[in-house]
Write an enzyme that holds these catalytic residues in place. Structure first.
Site, PDB file in Angstrom:
ATOM      1  N   GLU A 131       4.720  -7.980   2.596  1.00 40.32           N
ATOM      2  CA  GLU A 131       4.173  -8.906   3.781  1.00 40.32           C
ATOM      3  C   GLU A 131       4.468  -8.185   5.030  1.00 40.32           C
ATOM      4  OE1 GLU A 131       6.318  -7.577   1.692  1.00 40.32           O
ATOM      5  OE2 GLU A 131       8.077  -8.997   0.844  1.00 40.32           O
ATOM      6  N   ALA A 183       1.839   8.408  -1.541  1.00 42.58           N
ATOM      7  CA  ALA A 183       2.097  10.281  -2.270  1.00 42.58           C
ATOM      8  C   ALA A 183       3.366  10.500  -1.711  1.00 42.58           C
ATOM      9  CB  ALA A 183       1.418  11.359  -1.999  1.00 42.58           C
ATOM     10  N   SER A 184       3.993  10.133   0.267  1.00 42.91           N
ATOM     11  CA  SER A 184       4.650  10.617   0.635  1.00 42.91           C
ATOM     12  C   SER A 184       5.503   9.205   0.813  1.00 42.91           C
ATOM     13  CB  SER A 184       4.390  11.163   1.793  1.00 42.91           C
ATOM     14  OG  SER A 184       5.694  11.301   3.073  1.00 42.91           O
ATOM     15  N   TYR A 185       5.972   8.554   0.014  1.00 39.19           N
ATOM     16  CA  TYR A 185       7.010   7.417  -0.452  1.00 39.19           C
ATOM     17  C   TYR A 185       7.049   6.311   0.823  1.00 39.19           C
ATOM     18  CZ  TYR A 185       6.824   9.140  -5.046  1.00 39.19           C
ATOM     19  OH  TYR A 185       7.113   9.482  -6.572  1.00 39.19           O
ATOM     20  N   VAL A 207       0.642  -1.521   0.350  1.00 38.84           N
ATOM     21  CA  VAL A 207      -0.219   0.026  -0.306  1.00 38.84           C
ATOM     22  C   VAL A 207       1.031   1.263  -0.048  1.00 38.84           C
ATOM     23  CG1 VAL A 207      -1.974   1.134   1.201  1.00 38.84           C
ATOM     24  CG2 VAL A 207      -2.128  -1.439   1.253  1.00 38.84           C
ATOM     25  N   GLU A 208       0.619   2.168  -1.427  1.00 38.85           N
ATOM     26  CA  GLU A 208       2.083   2.845  -1.365  1.00 38.85           C
ATOM     27  C   GLU A 208       1.068   4.245  -1.376  1.00 38.85           C
ATOM     28  OE1 GLU A 208       3.405   2.666  -5.593  1.00 38.85           O
ATOM     29  OE2 GLU A 208       4.646   1.015  -4.900  1.00 38.85           O
ATOM     30  N   CYS A 266      12.135  -6.438   1.652  1.00 39.75           N
ATOM     31  CA  CYS A 266      13.254  -6.113   2.306  1.00 39.75           C
ATOM     32  C   CYS A 266      13.678  -6.456   3.621  1.00 39.75           C
ATOM     33  CB  CYS A 266      12.742  -4.148   1.911  1.00 39.75           C
ATOM     34  SG  CYS A 266      11.210  -4.144   3.242  1.00 39.75           S
ATOM     35  N   CYS A 273       4.841  -2.276   3.363  1.00 42.81           N
ATOM     36  CA  CYS A 273       5.386  -3.561   2.043  1.00 42.81           C
ATOM     37  C   CYS A 273       4.215  -4.692   2.620  1.00 42.81           C
ATOM     38  CB  CYS A 273       6.223  -4.377   2.431  1.00 42.81           C
ATOM     39  SG  CYS A 273       7.981  -3.711   2.449  1.00 42.81           S
TER      40      CYS A 273
END
Ligand SMILES: O=c1ccn([C@H]2C[C@H](O)[C@@H](CO)O2)c(=O)[nH]1
Ligand SMILES: [Zn+2]
Length: 131
Positions: A55, A46-48, A43-44, A86, A53
């Site tokens: 998992e 705009a504030s990267y 779930v991404e 990651c 992730c």
């Protein structure tokens, strides 16, 4: 353990990945001690840096629903390259998985390689280090 079921759940979940920035879809499915399977996607934001992730989404869902341990995890993604969780996710997995628990790292064709948790995070830092 029914691996096929875990793969099915991970593949299905991946459709819900929210990836407007990277366009890199990830789906995870975990089998827990309560006998239930939980799914997760990335779930991404705009504030990267706020991205979660797949998992960790699956694990946090499971723990918040009352599961205590993760016995196996399948991770798939939308490319031909097999998934590689990651570092943050490996550490979180270590909180709830034992050394010999199973990790399936797969691609979009569901080609996979099977690992134990200790193979993907050797020398893991854990609660035992604080005894
Ligand atoms: O194992 C991985 C690796 C990356 N991502 C996500 C984070 C971000 O949304 C995108 C690109 O890093 O992939 C996961 O969900 N799991
Ligand atoms: Zn991660």
């Amino acid at each position: 353990m029914n691996e096929k079921q875990l793969f099915d759940v991970a593949n299905k979940a991946m459709e819900n990945a929210y990836v407007p920035y990277s366009h890199y879809r990830v789906g995870a499915a975990i089998l827990c001690n309560d006998g239930k399977i939980y799914s997760g996607v990335n779930v991404e934001n705009a504030s990267y840096g706020l991205t979660n992730c797949a998992e960790r989404t699956a694990i946090f869902k499971a723990i918040s629903e009352g599961a205590k341990r993760v016995l196996a995890i399948v991770i798939v993604n939308g490319t031909d390259i097999k998934s590689k969780p990651c570092g943050a996710c490996r550490q979180v997995m270590g909180e709830f998985m034992d050394s010999d628990d199973v990790v399936f790292l797969a691609n979009q064709k569901n080609d996979f390689k099977e690992y134990t948790f200790k193979e993907i995070l050797p020398l893991a830092f854990s609660d035992k280090d604080m005894d």
